[in-house]
Structure formats: C-alpha cells, structure tokens
Design a protein around this motif. Structure first.
Motif, PDB file in Angstrom:
ATOM      1  N   ILE A 165       0.817  -1.210   0.000  1.00 25.74           N
ATOM      2  CA  ILE A 165       0.000   0.000   0.000  1.00 25.74           C
ATOM      3  C   ILE A 165       0.856   1.267   0.000  1.00 25.74           C
ATOM      4  O   ILE A 165       0.368   2.352  -0.351  1.00 25.74           O
ATOM      5  CB  ILE A 165      -0.991   0.017   1.176  1.00 25.74           C
ATOM      6  CG1 ILE A 165      -0.262   0.013   2.524  1.00 25.74           C
ATOM      7  CG2 ILE A 165      -1.947  -1.159   1.066  1.00 25.74           C
ATOM      8  CD1 ILE A 165      -1.200   0.131   3.724  1.00 25.74           C
ATOM      9  N   ALA A 166       2.131   1.121   0.375  1.00 27.49           N
ATOM     10  CA  ALA A 166       3.040   2.277   0.300  1.00 27.49           C
ATOM     11  C   ALA A 166       3.559   2.491  -1.114  1.00 27.49           C
ATOM     12  O   ALA A 166       4.071   3.569  -1.433  1.00 27.49           O
ATOM     13  CB  ALA A 166       4.202   2.079   1.267  1.00 27.49           C
ATOM     14  N   ALA A 167       3.425   1.468  -1.960  1.00 23.05           N
ATOM     15  CA  ALA A 167       3.925   1.529  -3.335  1.00 23.05           C
ATOM     16  C   ALA A 167       2.816   1.979  -4.282  1.00 23.05           C
ATOM     17  O   ALA A 167       1.633   2.036  -3.925  1.00 23.05           O
ATOM     18  CB  ALA A 167       4.472   0.169  -3.757  1.00 23.05           C
ATOM     19  N   GLU A 168       3.209   2.275  -5.507  1.00 25.20           N
ATOM     20  CA  GLU A 168       2.261   2.738  -6.516  1.00 25.20           C
ATOM     21  C   GLU A 168       1.547   1.554  -7.166  1.00 25.20           C
ATOM     22  O   GLU A 168       2.085   0.443  -7.215  1.00 25.20           O
ATOM     23  CB  GLU A 168       2.993   3.541  -7.595  1.00 25.20           C
ATOM     24  CG  GLU A 168       3.559   4.866  -7.106  1.00 25.20           C
ATOM     25  CD  GLU A 168       2.465   5.814  -6.659  1.00 25.20           C
ATOM     26  OE1 GLU A 168       1.440   5.930  -7.382  1.00 25.20           O
ATOM     27  OE2 GLU A 168       2.612   6.421  -5.572  1.00 25.20           O
ATOM     28  N   PRO A 169       0.349   1.764  -7.700  1.00 22.39           N
ATOM     29  CA  PRO A 169      -0.305   0.713  -8.479  1.00 22.39           C
ATOM     30  C   PRO A 169       0.605   0.222  -9.600  1.00 22.39           C
ATOM     31  O   PRO A 169       1.302   1.015 -10.240  1.00 22.39           O
ATOM     32  CB  PRO A 169      -1.547   1.412  -9.029  1.00 22.39           C
ATOM     33  CG  PRO A 169      -1.842   2.498  -8.046  1.00 22.39           C
ATOM     34  CD  PRO A 169      -0.497   2.980  -7.572  1.00 22.39           C
ATOM     35  N   GLY A 170       0.623  -1.106  -9.777  1.00 25.33           N
ATOM     36  CA  GLY A 170       1.466  -1.690 -10.808  1.00 25.33           C
ATOM     37  C   GLY A 170       2.877  -1.981 -10.371  1.00 25.33           C
ATOM     38  O   GLY A 170       3.665  -2.558 -11.132  1.00 25.33           O
ATOM     39  N   SER A 171       3.231  -1.613  -9.155  1.00 23.94           N
ATOM     40  CA  SER A 171       4.586  -1.847  -8.656  1.00 23.94           C
ATOM     41  C   SER A 171       4.748  -3.303  -8.243  1.00 23.94           C
ATOM     42  O   SER A 171       3.768  -4.002  -7.944  1.00 23.94           O
ATOM     43  CB  SER A 171       4.876  -0.930  -7.471  1.00 23.94           C
ATOM     44  OG  SER A 171       4.007  -1.246  -6.398  1.00 23.94           O
ATOM     45  N   PRO A 225      -2.791   9.201   1.446  1.00 30.19           N
ATOM     46  CA  PRO A 225      -2.768  10.101   2.608  1.00 30.19           C
ATOM     47  C   PRO A 225      -3.469  11.433   2.375  1.00 30.19           C
ATOM     48  O   PRO A 225      -4.012  12.017   3.320  1.00 30.19           O
ATOM     49  CB  PRO A 225      -1.267  10.295   2.864  1.00 30.19           C
ATOM     50  CG  PRO A 225      -0.636   9.040   2.347  1.00 30.19           C
ATOM     51  CD  PRO A 225      -1.446   8.660   1.146  1.00 30.19           C
ATOM     52  N   ASP A 226      -3.490  11.881   1.106  1.00 26.91           N
ATOM     53  CA  ASP A 226      -4.153  13.165   0.836  1.00 26.91           C
ATOM     54  C   ASP A 226      -5.645  13.010   0.582  1.00 26.91           C
ATOM     55  O   ASP A 226      -6.334  13.984   0.231  1.00 26.91           O
ATOM     56  CB  ASP A 226      -3.489  13.870  -0.355  1.00 26.91           C
ATOM     57  CG  ASP A 226      -3.664  13.094  -1.671  1.00 26.91           C
ATOM     58  OD1 ASP A 226      -4.331  12.035  -1.662  1.00 26.91           O
ATOM     59  OD2 ASP A 226      -3.124  13.560  -2.684  1.00 26.91           O
ATOM     60  N   GLY A 227      -6.156  11.782   0.750  1.00 26.41           N
ATOM     61  CA  GLY A 227      -7.583  11.542   0.580  1.00 26.41           C
ATOM     62  C   GLY A 227      -7.987  11.096  -0.807  1.00 26.41           C
ATOM     63  O   GLY A 227      -9.167  10.805  -1.047  1.00 26.41           O
ATOM     64  N   THR A 228      -7.054  10.999  -1.743  1.00 23.60           N
ATOM     65  CA  THR A 228      -7.375  10.572  -3.101  1.00 23.60           C
ATOM     66  C   THR A 228      -7.680   9.082  -3.119  1.00 23.60           C
ATOM     67  O   THR A 228      -6.871   8.271  -2.647  1.00 23.60           O
ATOM     68  CB  THR A 228      -6.191  10.855  -4.044  1.00 23.60           C
ATOM     69  OG1 THR A 228      -5.857  12.238  -3.981  1.00 23.60           O
ATOM     70  CG2 THR A 228      -6.545  10.470  -5.481  1.00 23.60           C
ATOM     71  N   PRO A 229      -8.854   8.692  -3.669  1.00 27.82           N
ATOM     72  CA  PRO A 229      -9.164   7.262  -3.745  1.00 27.82           C
ATOM     73  C   PRO A 229      -8.273   6.552  -4.746  1.00 27.82           C
ATOM     74  O   PRO A 229      -7.791   7.149  -5.712  1.00 27.82           O
ATOM     75  CB  PRO A 229     -10.637   7.240  -4.183  1.00 27.82           C
ATOM     76  CG  PRO A 229     -10.853   8.551  -4.851  1.00 27.82           C
ATOM     77  CD  PRO A 229      -9.941   9.528  -4.188  1.00 27.82           C
ATOM     78  N   GLU A 230      -8.063   5.279  -4.525  1.00 32.03           N
ATOM     79  CA  GLU A 230      -7.062   4.531  -5.263  1.00 32.03           C
ATOM     80  C   GLU A 230      -7.597   3.168  -5.684  1.00 32.03           C
ATOM     81  O   GLU A 230      -8.809   3.015  -5.886  1.00 32.03           O
ATOM     82  CB  GLU A 230      -5.831   4.422  -4.352  1.00 32.03           C
ATOM     83  CG  GLU A 230      -4.504   4.618  -5.063  1.00 32.03           C
ATOM     84  CD  GLU A 230      -3.597   3.473  -4.737  1.00 32.03           C
ATOM     85  OE1 GLU A 230      -3.868   2.386  -5.233  1.00 32.03           O
ATOM     86  OE2 GLU A 230      -2.631   3.689  -3.955  1.00 32.03           O
ATOM     87  N   GLN A 231      -6.737   2.133  -5.765  1.00 34.02           N
ATOM     88  CA  GLN A 231      -7.174   0.807  -6.150  1.00 34.02           C
ATOM     89  C   GLN A 231      -7.972   0.139  -5.021  1.00 34.02           C
ATOM     90  O   GLN A 231      -7.993   0.592  -3.881  1.00 34.02           O
ATOM     91  CB  GLN A 231      -5.966  -0.068  -6.505  1.00 34.02           C
ATOM     92  CG  GLN A 231      -5.349   0.210  -7.857  1.00 34.02           C
ATOM     93  CD  GLN A 231      -4.325  -0.854  -8.230  1.00 34.02           C
ATOM     94  OE1 GLN A 231      -3.385  -1.116  -7.469  1.00 34.02           O
ATOM     95  NE2 GLN A 231      -4.497  -1.466  -9.399  1.00 34.02           N
ATOM     96  N   TRP A 232      -8.589  -0.997  -5.382  1.00 27.60           N
ATOM     97  CA  TRP A 232      -9.315  -1.830  -4.434  1.00 27.60           C
ATOM     98  C   TRP A 232      -8.503  -3.097  -4.147  1.00 27.60           C
ATOM     99  O   TRP A 232      -7.724  -3.537  -4.989  1.00 27.60           O
ATOM    100  CB  TRP A 232     -10.659  -2.257  -5.014  1.00 27.60           C
ATOM    101  CG  TRP A 232     -11.615  -1.146  -5.332  1.00 27.60           C
ATOM    102  CD1 TRP A 232     -11.510  -0.240  -6.358  1.00 27.60           C
ATOM    103  CD2 TRP A 232     -12.830  -0.844  -4.657  1.00 27.60           C
ATOM    104  NE1 TRP A 232     -12.584   0.605  -6.363  1.00 27.60           N
ATOM    105  CE2 TRP A 232     -13.421   0.260  -5.324  1.00 27.60           C
ATOM    106  CE3 TRP A 232     -13.497  -1.388  -3.566  1.00 27.60           C
ATOM    107  CZ2 TRP A 232     -14.628   0.816  -4.928  1.00 27.60           C
ATOM    108  CZ3 TRP A 232     -14.711  -0.829  -3.173  1.00 27.60           C
ATOM    109  CH2 TRP A 232     -15.268   0.249  -3.847  1.00 27.60           C
TER     110      TRP A 232
END
Length: 540
Positions: free
Chosen positions: A115-121, A159-166
């Motif tokens: 979860i600390a890494a970017e999607p696709g990492s 952390p900034d509130g932006t929604p991300e992957q599931w």
C-alpha cells in the motif's frame, strides 16, 4: 504409532486462547498448553493441532497473521513454541500447526509495502489489487462478498484523501487475500514451511485450503461467499490450488519423520475433495460432509460410504470430525428439534437446544466415529461433553462475523469459551486468578475435567476408554463392512468389532453371540436403546 502415523491418528485441536491461561490475563497461552500436555497424554491422543499462534492484531482471533515466523505475545514467545514441541514429542504427541495461506493481516510487512507503493509496482504483486469499475473507479471490481458479511472489496485511499485501487478480502477487511499466481508469494510460503519444519513440527492444517487460487478474470458470482456451504464458485476449489500443494508436498517429503498436511477444504463433492489427497498432494482432509450430517441413519450410511470410496480411490484415509472452532458444538447441534441442523452460531434469539438429549446423541456419534477406519479430530472440550454457549450476551461478542453481518449472525464465540478444568476454582481453573476472555456458562461447572476424569460413565471416561480400545483393536487401520438392519440402524463390522448405532429408532435387539465392550450409555438388557452406540465382539 507406526509409519504414516496420520493414517489412523487421533488429533486434538487446541484453540490456544481458550485452552489454558498460565499468567492470569484471561487468555490461554503456550505455557498453559504445555502444563496440560500430560492431560492429553492420559486422554490418549496421538497429536495436537494448534489454531494460529503467530503474531497478529487479532481481528479474526489470529487468522489474520502479521508475522508467520513469530509467536504473538498473547500466547508467549518463540521459545515457548520450541518448548511445547519438545514437551509434546517427549510424551509421544505429534504437533500440527495451523497455516493461513489465503490471506494475511493488513499489518503484514508485505501488505504494508504494497500500500506504500504505486499501483502496478512489484510490491503489489503479493495481493489481489484491482482498479475499480466506472469512470472514476468508484465501483467494486466485482460483486464478491465477504464470508463474514458485507462486501469483499475495500478501496485504498492515499494520505491526501485521493481514492485509489481496491483490494480483495474474502474475510475481514483486515485480511487481504494473497495473489497465489505470484511466485513471490509461493517462495515466501516455502520459507514459512521450512522455518517451522526445521523446528520439528509434524505437519500443518491448511486454513481454507480450497480458496487460494481464484478464477481468471475474477468473474461476478451471484451467490453469497459462504465458506461452509461447499459450493464451487470462482473463489473456491479452483484447479490451480493443486499446484501449490504439490509444491508443498515436495518440501515436506524432504524432511525426516513423515510430516503431514491436512486440508480444511469445504468441498461438497467427495470426488473433488479427494483431488486434494492424491499421492503427491495432501495427506488428509477433514470430512465436513460427515460433520454436517443430520442425526439420521441413512445420511450417515450414505456419507460414510461415498466419502470412504472417494478417498480410497486415491489411496488416502478418511478423516472424521464432529466439531471445531468454526461450528456449533455437536452436543448442541444434536439437541435441536432438527438434530444437526445448524453449524453456524446459536444465540439468545435462536432455538435453544436440549443439551441433555444432545449429549446422549453426541456420545453415540462419537463412539460411532471413533470406530471408523481412518484418522479422527477432536475439538478441545468435546471430551467433556461441552455444549455451545448459546446465551452469551451480545455485548461480549468478538467474532468479526457479528459485526460485519450488522449484528444478524452471532458468529463463533459460543464454541470458543474457555475450558473448565476445576469446578471449585475461579474461572473453573482456566486461569490462576479466574480471568476469562469470555464468560463460561454455569453448565460448565459440572462438566469440569476434575469432575469427570475419575467418574465412571462420564463423557471424559467414554473418550478415554474408546481411544484406548480403538488403538488396541487397530480400528483406525481396519476395514468397514456394512451390516444389514432396520432403517434406524447404522451398523458395520471393523475387523472383529461390530458397531451398532440406533439413530432415533425403537429399541433394537442386540445380536446373539456377541458381548458389549463399549456403550455410549449404560445398557439395560440385550437391546440397543434409541440414540445409543455399542461396540461388540464375538463370544469365543
């Protein structure tokens, strides 16, 4: 025990937090379990299976593992695990650990890195992360639900509130599912297996063994993700799981001492379940169809026949079980108006079982089970005839099922109540100061171990004596031949032993030329009463 001990072993399940507390914090621990090993040796079991003892935030009673190679402070430390293995082996008792490979805790280092890494990492390869559906990704990747209730997906937020992957979680939101298509996951579990095998454990019970591999594309499925239903869906019993177990079998076969794997696989089709028991995969699998049977003679004859045939086809023994930490204790299941009807928890608003009738049937079912060829598992406290705690106050419940179902399913706390060891001690002897993480019902006082061990006819004596005779007579290594009789009768020969169980029938005459060597109740005359099992041998 001879070679391939797992073929006829009787294994006792320890639910560690409820078995024995050595330090007074109200939770069972490994030092407490070590103190009780002589009790298990006297009972006559061949092995113990410990539910998870690993480091965990305990969102699901330890089935959310944060570190597979350490012991949670609730239970002690790694030195205590070493001491338990040594002490058990010193008494001739094998040790099986619970392995949880479908998911980890969200506090596991793999998930924290993901979860600390970017999607696709690469860090995200360990788990089943997916983009959401819809223009903004706000819709779940599919319609799967959680076994505990609610949705099976949770969306990450930066952390900034932006929604991300599931991420997928077939169980609690704090139990993200691993992606078993990842070689990193497979190698990680290779190391976990070797860590504990090097410490001397004799095998592993594999949690939800039928769930590791999901169908390609994660297709929608218009059913509830009910673990205990035995249904085959895109998250259950996919053929790819067998590659994992062949890999594990090769690892275990590289160690001395005949290590073993037992599958918790809720697979309804006996031939599909037998796939887990092929010669290069697991050694045994719980016979949940037997556990799920109603108290009905035809049902027992049918399930015993077909499951033994399916297992025999792959050279495996059948593994019998009546209770565990996920189902209503069989004393209470058999005390319902439809005996055996419920394997999910019972609470104050549910039908209250007749535990006196349930105990009679449970004793009969146990004596029948212990006479069957194969291995058998006992759940802690069943040797005392413990019933389900069906009147536990809702405010005390801790099972995530209770919360995720929005308080509509009481969950499994009622079968996980701390053990009663001493009727006159605070907390019935579970802890030195009387502390218990869940309260014991008053009915447990008369069932305490110290009350039963020296009492002829007690449930503890029934188990003790049956286990000794089972071993002496070689019943676990025997063969089964059905004996004809009335519809209410389950009767079979195992070697020289004739086993007869009267299920809800009128009294049945015992056969001439036989003597009774074991009975689930005291007999009055030469008849088999209703809800009773006897073992007989020919009069020579």
């Amino acid at each position: 025990m001879t070679a391939e001990w797992w073929r006829d072993a009787v294994i006792y399940q320890i639910y560690p937090r409820s078995f024995a507390d050595s330090n007074g914090d109200g939770y069972g621990d490994l030092p407490g379990a070590i103190e009780k090993l002589p009790y298990l040796s006297e009972l006559g079991v061949d092995a113990i299976w410990l539910s998870p003892i690993y480091t965990s935030p305990m969102a699901d009673a330890g089935y959310d593992v944060a570190d597979y190679e350490n012991v949670d402070a609730m239970f002690g430390n790694i030195a205590d695990a070493d001491a338990l293995i040594t002490a058990a082996h010193g008494l001739g008792i094998k040790v099986i650990l619970d392995l949880v490979p479908n998911h980890t805790s969200d506090e596991h280092r793999w998930f924290q890195a993901a979860i600390a890494a970017e999607p696709g990492s690469p860090e995200r390869d360990y788990y089943l992360f997916r983009d959401g559906l819809g223009e903004d990704g706000s819709l779940r990747p599919n319609n799967w639900t959680s076994v505990f209730g609610g949705k099976g997906w949770t969306r990450l937020t930066r952390p900034d509130g932006t929604p991300e992957q599931w991420y997928l979680h077939l169980f609690d939101v704090k139990q993200p599912d691993l992606d078993w298509s990842s070689e990193k996951v497979r190698e990680g579990f290779d190391d976990i297996l070797r860590f504990w095998l090097d410490k001397g454990v004799d095998g592993f019970r594999i949690d939800v063994a039928h769930s590791l591999v999901k169908a390609d594309g994660l297709p929608d499925w218009d059913h509830e993700a009910a673990l205990l239903s035995g249904e085959t869906g895109p998250m259950w019993d996919q053929d790819g799981v067998h590659d994992v177990y062949r890999r594990w079998r090769r690892i275990l076969d590289g160690y001395e001492g005949d290590r073993s794997l037992v599958a918790e696989a809720w697979v309804a089709d006996p031939t599909r379940l037998a796939n887990y028991l092929r010669p290069d995969e697991m050694h045994t699998a719980f016979n949940f169809e037997f556990l799920d049977s109603r108290w009905n003679a035809k049902a027992y004859r049918d399930v015993i026949t077909k499951t033994m045939a399916a297992d025999r086809a792959v050279g495996a023994p059948t593994t019998w079980v009546l209770s565990n930490h996920d189902v209503v204790r069989h004393v209470s299941r058999f005390g319902l108006q439809d005996p055996g009807a419920s394997h999910e928890g019972l609470g104050q608003r549910d039908e209250q079982p007749d535990n006196e009738i349930g105990t009679r049937r449970a004793r009969a079912a146990t004596l029948m089970m212990l006479a069957l060829p194969g291995s058998a598992y006992l759940y802690q406290g069943e040797e005392l005839g413990l019933p389900e705690h069906t009147t536990l106050d809702d405010s005390l419940r801790q099972d995530p099922t209770w919360f995720r179902s929005e308080f509509t399913r009481v969950g499994r706390d009622g079968c996980r109540i701390p053990m009663p060891w001493n009727a006159d001690a605070p907390g019935l002897g579970f802890s030195p100061n009387g502390e218990t993480w869940l309260p014991q019902p008053e009915s447990y006082r008369d069932l305490a171990a110290d009350q039963q061990m020296a009492t002829p006819g007690s449930t503890w004596r029934l188990y003790h004596d049956a286990l000794a005779m089972r071993k002496d007579l070689g019943l676990g290594r025997g063969t089964l031949e059905w004996v004809e009789g009335p519809d209410a009768l389950v009767a079979f020969d195992n070697g020289d032993v004739r086993v007869m169980t009267n299920v809800l029938g009128e009294p049945i005459a015992l056969p001439e030329g036989y003597r009774v060597i074991a009975s689930s109740v005291d007999l009055d005359g030469d008849v088999l009463p209703t809800d009773t099992t006897v073992w007989l041998t020919p009069v020579r």
